[in-house]
Every structure is written in structure tokens, then in C-alpha cells.
Design a protein around this motif. Sequence first.
Motif, PDB file in Angstrom:
ATOM      1  N   MET A   1       0.838  -1.192   0.000  1.00 57.23           N
ATOM      2  CA  MET A   1       0.000   0.000   0.000  1.00 57.23           C
ATOM      3  C   MET A   1       0.867   1.235   0.000  1.00 57.23           C
ATOM      4  O   MET A   1       2.089   1.154   0.069  1.00 57.23           O
ATOM      5  N   CYS A   2       0.261   2.374  -0.085  1.00 60.59           N
ATOM      6  CA  CYS A   2       0.969   3.643   0.062  1.00 60.59           C
ATOM      7  C   CYS A   2       0.144   4.507   0.990  1.00 60.59           C
ATOM      8  O   CYS A   2      -0.984   4.878   0.668  1.00 60.59           O
ATOM      9  N   GLY A   3       0.698   4.816   2.161  1.00 65.17           N
ATOM     10  CA  GLY A   3      -0.051   5.568   3.149  1.00 65.17           C
ATOM     11  C   GLY A   3       0.590   6.868   3.578  1.00 65.17           C
ATOM     12  O   GLY A   3       0.031   7.577   4.420  1.00 65.17           O
ATOM     13  N   ARG A   4       1.762   7.183   3.025  1.00 63.52           N
ATOM     14  CA  ARG A   4       2.440   8.421   3.380  1.00 63.52           C
ATOM     15  C   ARG A   4       3.510   8.704   2.325  1.00 63.52           C
ATOM     16  O   ARG A   4       4.175   7.778   1.861  1.00 63.52           O
ATOM     17  N   TYR A   5       3.694   9.969   1.981  1.00 66.44           N
ATOM     18  CA  TYR A   5       4.739  10.288   1.007  1.00 66.44           C
ATOM     19  C   TYR A   5       5.188  11.736   1.144  1.00 66.44           C
ATOM     20  O   TYR A   5       4.688  12.490   1.997  1.00 66.44           O
ATOM     21  N   THR A   6       6.148  12.136   0.316  1.00 64.91           N
ATOM     22  CA  THR A   6       6.703  13.489   0.362  1.00 64.91           C
ATOM     23  C   THR A   6       6.603  14.162  -0.998  1.00 64.91           C
ATOM     24  O   THR A   6       6.540  13.504  -2.039  1.00 64.91           O
ATOM     25  N   LEU A   7       6.621  15.482  -0.967  1.00 65.65           N
ATOM     26  CA  LEU A   7       6.763  16.299  -2.171  1.00 65.65           C
ATOM     27  C   LEU A   7       7.507  17.561  -1.756  1.00 65.65           C
ATOM     28  O   LEU A   7       6.921  18.512  -1.257  1.00 65.65           O
ATOM     29  N   LEU A   8       8.822  17.535  -1.976  1.00 60.71           N
ATOM     30  CA  LEU A   8       9.686  18.606  -1.471  1.00 60.71           C
ATOM     31  C   LEU A   8      10.111  19.590  -2.556  1.00 60.71           C
ATOM     32  O   LEU A   8      10.733  20.612  -2.257  1.00 60.71           O
ATOM     33  N   ALA A   9       9.778  19.318  -3.795  1.00 56.25           N
ATOM     34  CA  ALA A   9      10.216  20.162  -4.907  1.00 56.25           C
ATOM     35  C   ALA A   9       9.601  21.555  -4.835  1.00 56.25           C
ATOM     36  O   ALA A   9       8.506  21.751  -4.303  1.00 56.25           O
ATOM     37  N   GLU A  10      10.316  22.509  -5.383  1.00 57.54           N
ATOM     38  CA  GLU A  10       9.764  23.844  -5.540  1.00 57.54           C
ATOM     39  C   GLU A  10       8.708  23.830  -6.649  1.00 57.54           C
ATOM     40  O   GLU A  10       8.749  22.999  -7.566  1.00 57.54           O
ATOM     41  N   ILE A  98       1.532  13.716  -7.671  1.00 61.81           N
ATOM     42  CA  ILE A  98       2.945  14.079  -7.745  1.00 61.81           C
ATOM     43  C   ILE A  98       3.645  13.833  -6.409  1.00 61.81           C
ATOM     44  O   ILE A  98       3.153  14.195  -5.344  1.00 61.81           O
ATOM     45  N   ALA A  99       4.852  13.232  -6.493  1.00 56.09           N
ATOM     46  CA  ALA A  99       5.624  12.910  -5.292  1.00 56.09           C
ATOM     47  C   ALA A  99       7.110  12.896  -5.632  1.00 56.09           C
ATOM     48  O   ALA A  99       7.496  12.951  -6.809  1.00 56.09           O
ATOM     49  N   ASP A 100       7.946  12.817  -4.606  1.00 51.85           N
ATOM     50  CA  ASP A 100       9.360  12.559  -4.847  1.00 51.85           C
ATOM     51  C   ASP A 100       9.906  11.448  -3.948  1.00 51.85           C
ATOM     52  O   ASP A 100      11.067  11.070  -4.070  1.00 51.85           O
ATOM     53  N   SER A 101       9.088  10.920  -3.053  1.00 49.70           N
ATOM     54  CA  SER A 101       9.427   9.715  -2.296  1.00 49.70           C
ATOM     55  C   SER A 101       8.174   9.255  -1.577  1.00 49.70           C
ATOM     56  O   SER A 101       7.186   9.998  -1.484  1.00 49.70           O
ATOM     57  N   LEU A 124      11.532  13.849  -9.091  1.00 50.73           N
ATOM     58  CA  LEU A 124      10.074  13.963  -9.171  1.00 50.73           C
ATOM     59  C   LEU A 124       9.474  12.819  -9.984  1.00 50.73           C
ATOM     60  O   LEU A 124      10.042  12.399 -10.992  1.00 50.73           O
ATOM     61  N   PHE A 125       8.331  12.329  -9.546  1.00 47.36           N
ATOM     62  CA  PHE A 125       7.629  11.291 -10.297  1.00 47.36           C
ATOM     63  C   PHE A 125       6.141  11.396 -10.023  1.00 47.36           C
ATOM     64  O   PHE A 125       5.690  12.256  -9.251  1.00 47.36           O
ATOM     65  N   ALA A 126       5.363  10.519 -10.656  1.00 46.21           N
ATOM     66  CA  ALA A 126       3.909  10.545 -10.490  1.00 46.21           C
ATOM     67  C   ALA A 126       3.390   9.143 -10.187  1.00 46.21           C
ATOM     68  O   ALA A 126       3.715   8.185 -10.884  1.00 46.21           O
TER      69      ALA A 126
END
Length: 222
Positions: A1-10, A98-101, A124-126
Amino acid sequence: MCGRYTLLAEEVEILREFGLEHRINGYTPRYNIAPGQKVVAVIHDGNEKRAGFLKWGLVPGWAKDPKIGYKMINARSETAHEKPSFKRLMTSKRCLIIADSFYEWQRNGKEKQAKRISLKDRSLFAFAGLWDKWGSEDEELFTCTILTQDANSFMEPIHNRMPIILPKEMEDEWISPTKWKPDQALQFLQQMEMEDLDAYDVSDYVNSAKNEGPTCIEPIAN
């Protein structure tokens, strides 16, 4: 599953990477994105791609109670084309989330170790996502879910499921306004190759969705 992620990009990086012309109003980088929160997503409105916020946790348009969204943060890609909640969305309400990890928790006996997982060769990825609109007399919600698949050989020791990360060259096709049959969407996802991943241990600070900031992603010694 995916229950948490990050998006740190400007914001400018996101706009450039996904070929977007309009700003993402209200965007701010995030270290610990959790279900029930607003997430940055990209859809195609028939004329152009545009980014905005969707609430994470799908509420189908026909649902009687929006609380169902807390149970629908992920959708199994293998059966989404058959399920009433997702089948219609597979045809024309596909989105990029959109996410990066992302974070996953590896079980070790009674203990769980949080890990931050990212792509080796790009930042960055999707995630492949589905979205829907729900409304009542008093409220209107735009919500989404992340499609998942069986873990690859890298992820298997960590968890038996993983989010679907779209190859760069398949992102625009996934959100194309062209209507697909539900099984066509499934076939599209099954034909893609998985990219190489990296992972490292992070502290249990990330376990609480209330926690935010660089501490979430700091590596800890094994």
C-alpha cells in the motif's frame, strides 16, 4: 500500500517537469503527506493539463457518506477495472499524483522500521491515480486514490504491495482525455517496466501524520 509520502520540490520544478503552464495556488513543499489531506495532482481537462489539489481518500460520486474516503486511499490495480468504486474512473478520470518519495514500514518481529523510498534515476515522479467528484447540498469534494500493485523484488522484503509509479514517457498517456475501456487501463498499467528504487531508514518521528519538517527524512544509522 501507500499511506504516506513526500513532495519537497519547488513549484517551478513541478511546473517544468510536468509541462504545466499555470501555477499551483497554495502549493507548499511537504515532508509527511497523509490520507485525508490535500495532495497535488495533475489531470487533463480536455483542453490542457492542469495541476491542483485533490483530497486523498476516494469518495465515489454515488457514495452516501464521504467518510468512506478514509477506507479508499489505495486501489488494487489488478481488480480496479472490476470494482464499482473504480471501474468508471478507469475510463476517464485518471490522474497523476505528484511525489518525490514515499514511506513504507518494514516489519521486523513486533517492531516496524520506517523507510523512505525514492527512484534512483530521477527525483520527481507521479503515482498512477484515479479521481472523482462528490457533492451534497452542503459540500463538494474532489478526491483521489493511488493505484497499487504487487511489490517488485526490491520492495518485497519491505512490504508486499507498492504504489504504481508511472514511467516518465507514460504520464501524459495515462491522463489522456481519450476514454478507455476499464480493461484497457489495466493493460496499460501491466505493460510498463518498473524503475529502480532506493531506500533508507528514517526515525519513528514520521509515524505521526501530525509531524512535518526535515526530521521526517533524516537518515538514521542501521
